[in-house]
Design an enzyme around this catalytic site. Structure first.
Site, PDB file in Angstrom:
ATOM      1  N   GLU A   8       7.235  29.251  -3.070  1.00  0.00           N
ATOM      2  CA  GLU A   8       7.231  28.600  -4.374  1.00  0.00           C
ATOM      3  C   GLU A   8       5.849  28.212  -4.882  1.00  0.00           C
ATOM      4  O   GLU A   8       5.621  28.174  -6.096  1.00  0.00           O
ATOM      5  CB  GLU A   8       8.111  27.336  -4.320  1.00  0.00           C
ATOM      6  CG  GLU A   8       9.584  27.617  -4.078  1.00  0.00           C
ATOM      7  CD  GLU A   8      10.199  28.423  -5.199  1.00  0.00           C
ATOM      8  OE1 GLU A   8      10.034  28.045  -6.382  1.00  0.00           O
ATOM      9  OE2 GLU A   8      10.826  29.461  -4.898  1.00  0.00           O
ATOM     10  N   SER A  50      56.900  22.900 -34.026  1.00  0.00           N
ATOM     11  CA  SER A  50      58.326  22.851 -33.676  1.00  0.00           C
ATOM     12  C   SER A  50      58.601  22.247 -32.306  1.00  0.00           C
ATOM     13  O   SER A  50      59.749  21.903 -32.004  1.00  0.00           O
ATOM     14  CB  SER A  50      58.924  24.259 -33.742  1.00  0.00           C
ATOM     15  OG  SER A  50      58.857  24.763 -35.058  1.00  0.00           O
TER      16      SER A  50
END
Length: 760
Positions: A84, A456
């Site tokens: 890194e 409904s």
């Protein structure tokens, strides 16, 4: 030429650093405080578990066990630094050489170079967003300078190695060692350390379990860097290259319960406040992981089936493919880091495209080919003269899915949303909850937070109120046209229609519910009275103010949540008791001591909402819907007589529902757009939501005996129909609206005129 490019890039880098220096002087006083990192100690997280002990979620400042740097093997530290930030111990937070290298790469349009140091990554992960902007990058540099002035290098590295995400639900290298190799970090080998050190760049792309080829390439690259930086000898490098790594046997894929875990987190936070994230609480839910998984897959399948019928909206993005084939794998991995896989919906980059074949590369590096039926959903994107904005061409970021036969097809992430919730009507326990298609896309829980028109699916509560007013399943009601002025509806003149546009004249109340006839429901509500029905609905847990006392209530024009609907239908399923939904069964501390436990709800008069006979007859009516009505597909698929339910489709098909139950299980499904719009001309609750319900119930009811409801006191069966005792033998309401006329059928002359029009 090359020297000129480097000179230009160097000048640009120097300019950037000068600007950073100026920004540091101006912005430094306003940067976040980083002193908290000086004594970095993650708190014990809150963990959410299913009833069968499967971890569903963790919440806290950090989700890991803290490992001091002194206890992290030197080889692991060296591997991370080599991978890194090789100059970590030389720079002051920002690596000038790294900035120069990145500038040259950007100038030459090469693969992006990571100029972020370890310090900058800590700054970003703790204090900044992940958006890729110049402003964020500058703040990242400024924070890095500030951190380096306050913390030692060892403190910064210690924080980084404990907080970085490394895939497999692991945060920090100690957790990653356990997750990937099943061993403590102190026992790590050089080869294993190099493999883990490659994960921070893209945990998914370099996951050695899912992507062994790419992970191995990354490991070799890091081993070379460790050798180049003097961390290991050539002999150690070669030995590590030849070492065969043994990975921990992976359990099944994690249970997708993000929405339900978040709902539980909110409940716990309400009770414990910020302490919830630091006390090590263990929260056990009422649902089982297997039930949750079935619900998750059923809802996603239903949504994706709908998506197949939608217009292709185009690729998610376009990227430039490298000229050298050797760089393709890395470029695809980098690009797809911004387009993660969505479970079965995989992200891919098209590498070769023609109207009959698309070749694409997945995040794993695997190359796939899509042909034939797999291209049908995206034909518009493959047309030579199609819209450039939706065209599939090399470099297009696509979404692909694989069927049971192993064939790939191109699809797209859906825009439509959905919700699924299941309850045990006998206890109120939540059995499954899926609040949307994808938690990472939207944290909005449609089960608990979405207020939608029920359509409904609300009719049963109107029918239930009518039973108390003398109506019976045999009451004959006229399915004939109606017209109302503005005062009746509360807004404007109203001429309601049935879904199919047809009027069929007199029919029984039972048949009216089976066919979901709007005129029948409106006439029932007219007779019962809107105020009475509004108050009756509150018995089921609905809010009166969300269901205005107008005749439009008969068609479900109010507002409900799916959880409300599940709780309300439970009243029918359990014989008339209203129980509160229960999600959390118990809470323990970090040592297992029980702090709180749910008290079973009593099915007694205190919980009574409606009479047992009302629930019994309503269940009978809803069973008819599921055997020969709008939900007859459920009866055909499940082949059992003890299921009941009601479809629901709102005006202009903006919401699609199915609410159904068996005595031991209630489940509700909803589909619709977050910004309400029409789902489609022929889309209904029976076509969209019912198949999802059937999919779930076919698994959950397997092996469950068919259960007949016991006949309660106060009802009688006459000629295969149920009545309240006092309304039997013609004592109740016999008929409604019989004086209203159906539209007159055309006479012979009108028929001939119509035929002439067609002949023309």
């Amino acid at each position: 030429m090359l020297l000129g490019l480097i000179g230009l890039a160097g000048a640009a880098a120097v300019s950037v650093l000068l600007l950073v220096g100026l920004a540091l002087a101006l912005a430094y006083p306003n940067l976040p405080e980083v002193s908290g990192l000086m004594d970095y100690r993650p708190k014990l997280p809150m963990r959410i578990y299913s009833a069968d002990g499967i971890l569903l979620g963790e919440y806290g400042e950090e989700r890991r066990n803290f490992t001091p740097l002194a206890q992290i093997p030197k080889v692991m530290q060296d591997a991370v630094v080599a991978s890194e930030d090789a100059r970590f111990y030389q720079h002051s937070g920002v690596d000038v050489k790294g900035v120069l290298r990145a500038a040259v790469a950007q100038f030459n349009r090469a693969r992006s170079q990571g100029a972020s140091t370890i310090t900058m990554q800590v700054a970003r992960n703790f204090y900044l967003s992940t958006e890729k902007t110049y402003t964020r990058k500058i703040y990242e540099m400024l924070l890095a300078f500030k951190m380096e002035s306050l913390l030692t290098k060892d403190q910064i590295l210690e924080v980084y190695m404990n907080q970085i995400y490394l895939g497999q639900r692991a945060y920090g290298f100690s957790a990653a060692s356990e997750a990937y190799f099943g061993k403590p970090l102190k026992d790590i080998t050089v080869a294993e350390a190099a493999m883990l050190a490659g994960l921070p760049q893209a945990p998914s792309a370099y996951n050695p379990i899912n992507n062994p080829k790419r992970a191995l390439e990354g490991q070799h690259r890091i081993l070379d860097r460790m050798f180049e930086n003097g961390f290991i000898t050539a002999e150690q490098r070669d030995q590590a290259r030849g070492e065969t790594l043994h990975y921990k046997t992976q359990v099944e894929s994690p249970v997708h319960a993000e929405y339900v875990a978040e709902a539980a987190r909110q409940l716990i936070f309400t009770q414990y406040g910020e302490d919830a994230y630091t006390r090590g609480l263990n929260v056990y839910l009422t649902l089982r992981s297997a039930d949750q998984t079935v619900a998750y897959h059923a809802l996603r399948k239903g949504i994706m089936d709908f998506e197949k019928r939608q217009v292709y909206r185009g690729p998610e993005d376009y990227i430039d493919l490298p000229g050298a084939s050797g760089d393709l794998d890395s470029r695809v991995a980098e690009a797809l880091a911004d387009h993660p896989d969505n479970d079965e919906l995989k992200a891919a980059v098209a590498t070769d495209v023609n109207p009959k074949k698309v070749v694409a590369m997945l995040a794993t590096g695997e190359s796939i080919t899509v042909t034939g039926d797999g291209l049908k959903p995206v034909q518009s994107g493959l047309a030579a003269k199609g819209n450039p904005k939706t065209q599939i061409r090399p470099g297009a970021v696509l979404r692909v899915i694989r069927n049971d036969k192993g064939d790939w097809s191109i699809t797209q992430l859906p825009e439509v949303e959905g919700a699924f919730v299941a309850l045990d009507p006998r206890t109120g326990a939540v059995r499954a909850m899926v609040g949307g298609f994808d938690f990472s896309k939207s944290k909005f829980n449609h089960v608990t937070q979405a207020w939608r028109q029920p359509g409904s699916s609300f009719k049963p509560f109107i029918y239930s109120s009518a039973l108390e007013k003398g109506f019976t399943p045999a009451t004959v009601i006229n399915d004939a046209p109606l017209f109302f002025d503005a005062g009746t509806t509360g807004s404007q003149p109203w001429e309601p229609k049935n879904y199919d546009g047809k009027f069929e004249g007199p029919m029984s109340m039972r048949r009216g519910l089976e066919k979901s006839k709007n005129m029948i429901s409106i006439r029932i509500l007219q007779s019962v009275g809107v105020k009475y029905a509004q108050q009756w609905a509150t018995r089921f847990g609905f809010d009166a103010d969300k269901h205005p006392a107008y005749l439009t209530m008969a068609l479900g024009a109010g507002s409900v949540t799916p959880l409300q609907m599940a709780s309300a239908y439970s009243v029918f399923a359990n014989g008339g008791y209203r129980l509160n939904p229960v999600l959390i069964s118990r809470i323990t501390d970090s040592k297992g001591k029980v702090l709180n436990e749910a008290v079973p709800q009593a099915l007694d008069d205190s919980a009574r909402a409606i009479e047992p006979r009302n629930a019994f007859i309503m269940t009978s009516l809803l069973q008819s819907v599921a055997t020969r009505g709008t939900a007859a597909a459920a009866g055909r698929a499940l082949k059992r007589a003890d299921i009941a339910g009601k479809t629901g489709t709102t005006n202009d098909a903006m919401d699609a529902w199915f609410c159904g139950f068996q005595r031991t299980l209630v489940a509700v499904v909803w589909m619709g757009y977050d910004n309400p719009r029409k789902l489609g001309d022929n889309e209904t609750g029976g076509g969209l939501s019912l198949p999802i319900w059937i999919d779930f119930m076919s698994t959950e009811l397997k092996g469950v005996p068919v259960a007949e409801n016991p006949v309660p006191p106060g009802v009688v069966n006459i000629n295969d129909e149920w009545y309240y005792n006092e309304y039997a033998n013609g004592s109740g309401v016999s008929s409604v609206g019989m004086d209203d006329k159906l539209p007159a059928a055309p006479n012979q002359e009108e028929r001939n005129s119509i035929l002439d029009l067609f002949r023309r």
